[in-house]
Motif scaffolding. Sequence first.
Motif, PDB file in Angstrom:
ATOM      1  N   ALA A  62      32.372  42.116  45.438  1.00 30.38           N
ATOM      2  CA  ALA A  62      32.991  42.941  44.399  1.00 30.38           C
ATOM      3  C   ALA A  62      34.316  42.347  43.936  1.00 30.38           C
ATOM      4  O   ALA A  62      34.648  42.385  42.745  1.00 30.38           O
ATOM      5  N   GLN A  63      35.076  41.766  44.855  1.00 27.40           N
ATOM      6  CA  GLN A  63      36.350  41.153  44.486  1.00 27.40           C
ATOM      7  C   GLN A  63      36.140  39.929  43.602  1.00 27.40           C
ATOM      8  O   GLN A  63      36.905  39.703  42.657  1.00 27.40           O
ATOM      9  N   TYR A  64      35.116  39.157  43.879  1.00 32.82           N
ATOM     10  CA  TYR A  64      34.830  38.005  43.023  1.00 32.82           C
ATOM     11  C   TYR A  64      34.353  38.459  41.646  1.00 32.82           C
ATOM     12  O   TYR A  64      34.718  37.854  40.625  1.00 32.82           O
ATOM     13  N   VAL A  65      33.556  39.500  41.593  1.00 38.58           N
ATOM     14  CA  VAL A  65      33.114  40.039  40.297  1.00 38.58           C
ATOM     15  C   VAL A  65      34.328  40.529  39.498  1.00 38.58           C
ATOM     16  O   VAL A  65      34.465  40.251  38.299  1.00 38.58           O
ATOM     17  N   GLY A  66      35.214  41.249  40.175  1.00 39.90           N
ATOM     18  CA  GLY A  66      36.426  41.713  39.506  1.00 39.90           C
ATOM     19  C   GLY A  66      37.298  40.563  39.033  1.00 39.90           C
ATOM     20  O   GLY A  66      37.895  40.629  37.949  1.00 39.90           O
ATOM     21  N   SER A  67      37.357  39.496  39.813  1.00 43.51           N
ATOM     22  CA  SER A  67      38.160  38.326  39.417  1.00 43.51           C
ATOM     23  C   SER A  67      37.601  37.669  38.165  1.00 43.51           C
ATOM     24  O   SER A  67      38.355  37.228  37.298  1.00 43.51           O
ATOM     25  N   ILE A  68      36.267  37.607  38.060  1.00 42.80           N
ATOM     26  CA  ILE A  68      35.652  37.020  36.869  1.00 42.80           C
ATOM     27  C   ILE A  68      35.966  37.857  35.640  1.00 42.80           C
ATOM     28  O   ILE A  68      36.305  37.321  34.569  1.00 42.80           O
ATOM     29  N   PHE A  69      35.860  39.185  35.755  1.00 41.38           N
ATOM     30  CA  PHE A  69      36.185  40.053  34.618  1.00 41.38           C
ATOM     31  C   PHE A  69      37.658  39.934  34.242  1.00 41.38           C
ATOM     32  O   PHE A  69      38.003  39.900  33.047  1.00 41.38           O
ATOM     33  N   LEU A  70      38.535  39.866  35.243  1.00 36.15           N
ATOM     34  CA  LEU A  70      39.964  39.721  34.966  1.00 36.15           C
ATOM     35  C   LEU A  70      40.241  38.386  34.283  1.00 36.15           C
ATOM     36  O   LEU A  70      41.015  38.325  33.315  1.00 36.15           O
ATOM     37  N   ALA A  71      39.594  37.322  34.761  1.00 37.36           N
ATOM     38  CA  ALA A  71      39.776  36.006  34.140  1.00 37.36           C
ATOM     39  C   ALA A  71      39.256  36.002  32.711  1.00 37.36           C
ATOM     40  O   ALA A  71      39.871  35.391  31.819  1.00 37.36           O
ATOM     41  N   ALA A  72      38.138  36.673  32.460  1.00 32.42           N
ATOM     42  CA  ALA A  72      37.587  36.728  31.103  1.00 32.42           C
ATOM     43  C   ALA A  72      38.563  37.416  30.149  1.00 32.42           C
ATOM     44  O   ALA A  72      38.726  36.985  28.997  1.00 32.42           O
ATOM     45  N   SER A  73      39.204  38.479  30.612  1.00 32.14           N
ATOM     46  CA  SER A  73      40.183  39.152  29.748  1.00 32.14           C
ATOM     47  C   SER A  73      41.378  38.248  29.472  1.00 32.14           C
ATOM     48  O   SER A  73      41.899  38.218  28.352  1.00 32.14           O
ATOM     49  N   PHE A  74      41.809  37.466  30.460  1.00 27.46           N
ATOM     50  CA  PHE A  74      42.933  36.549  30.249  1.00 27.46           C
ATOM     51  C   PHE A  74      42.547  35.431  29.275  1.00 27.46           C
ATOM     52  O   PHE A  74      43.367  35.005  28.459  1.00 27.46           O
ATOM     53  N   VAL A  75      41.312  34.944  29.376  1.00 28.86           N
ATOM     54  CA  VAL A  75      40.852  33.903  28.449  1.00 28.86           C
ATOM     55  C   VAL A  75      40.850  34.430  27.018  1.00 28.86           C
ATOM     56  O   VAL A  75      41.253  33.735  26.074  1.00 28.86           O
ATOM     57  N   SER A  76      40.398  35.671  26.831  1.00 29.44           N
ATOM     58  CA  SER A  76      40.382  36.251  25.478  1.00 29.44           C
ATOM     59  C   SER A  76      41.796  36.409  24.931  1.00 29.44           C
ATOM     60  O   SER A  76      42.040  36.175  23.738  1.00 29.44           O
ATOM     61  N   ILE A  77      42.738  36.785  25.785  1.00 24.96           N
ATOM     62  CA  ILE A  77      44.135  36.890  25.354  1.00 24.96           C
ATOM     63  C   ILE A  77      44.679  35.506  24.994  1.00 24.96           C
ATOM     64  O   ILE A  77      45.396  35.338  23.998  1.00 24.96           O
ATOM     65  N   GLY A  78      44.325  34.505  25.794  1.00 23.31           N
ATOM     66  CA  GLY A  78      44.767  33.147  25.495  1.00 23.31           C
ATOM     67  C   GLY A  78      44.219  32.633  24.176  1.00 23.31           C
ATOM     68  O   GLY A  78      44.929  31.958  23.419  1.00 23.31           O
ATOM     69  N   LEU A  79      42.952  32.947  23.873  1.00 25.82           N
ATOM     70  CA  LEU A  79      42.376  32.561  22.579  1.00 25.82           C
ATOM     71  C   LEU A  79      43.114  33.235  21.429  1.00 25.82           C
ATOM     72  O   LEU A  79      43.364  32.617  20.387  1.00 25.82           O
ATOM     73  N   PHE A  80      43.458  34.498  21.618  1.00 25.33           N
ATOM     74  CA  PHE A  80      44.164  35.233  20.564  1.00 25.33           C
ATOM     75  C   PHE A  80      45.525  34.615  20.274  1.00 25.33           C
ATOM     76  O   PHE A  80      45.872  34.343  19.117  1.00 25.33           O
ATOM     77  N   THR A  81      46.306  34.362  21.326  1.00 27.11           N
ATOM     78  CA  THR A  81      47.638  33.791  21.096  1.00 27.11           C
ATOM     79  C   THR A  81      47.535  32.353  20.592  1.00 27.11           C
ATOM     80  O   THR A  81      48.394  31.902  19.829  1.00 27.11           O
TER      81      THR A  81
END
Length: 257
Positions: A62-81
């Motif tokens: 579950a922690q690895y799944v959560g880490s992937i979702f958290l990383a995906a949100s950070f990648v989307s923020i990075g694309l936006f900026t």
Amino acid sequence: AEEQRDGTLEILLTQPIRGWMILFAKFLSGLIFVGMAILATLGIPIALIIAGASLDIGAVVAQYVGSIFLAASFVSIGLFTSSLTRNQIVAFILGLTLIAILMLIGMEQVAVTLPDSLSALLQTLSPVTHFASMARGVIDLRDILYFIALISTFLSASYLIIRSKCLSHQSPQYRNLQLGVAGLIVLSLLVGWFGNSIKGRLDLTEDKLFSISPATVSILSDLDDIITLELFESNEPPPDIELVARDVNDFLNDLEN
């Protein structure tokens, strides 16, 4: 940002490839890159298990799944900026600042200094709160919907910025694009906000710590009378017990079903 600086973004956008496909490809490549770095840490729990440590495998998953979702949100923020500027360093600083703000507003040290209503709102908007739930070993549909909404919001905003480079700002196509992207962002925000009322979770902990035990279910099913439970809970629980309050309500819902 680099493609805007070098002029290669215009070449990409003039190819017979849809803009959303370019954006999604960049998002997917960034997520794969970060995901490989996360999965590279699998050696740590494996080494601990080999050494004889007692690990809750379900909680680790579950922690690895959560880490992937958290990383995906950070990648989307990075694309936006990155879509906002031609300078990679500026894009990095903007992305880091935005991520830091989202993370800080979900920390208890910040929440306790604010009014309860405001702190509850900020914690709901912060990825820290939703990741903390997954880190315990529980994959909750509400948390997944939040991350999907967060990713969709920033990708939609990035798409608007990218497409605006190809269209005249006075054209009807650009206005339709603005309305369409605004509608998608509003829909994503609504999904993330009202998703908190959607039930559904998967308890991956070894002893099902956050679920009703089979023994309790058996005892309740054999009772001949109706049980009435009264829970006294404030409408806006303090930030430090909000996760506990959510668990209690989930337990009661399980009992009711």
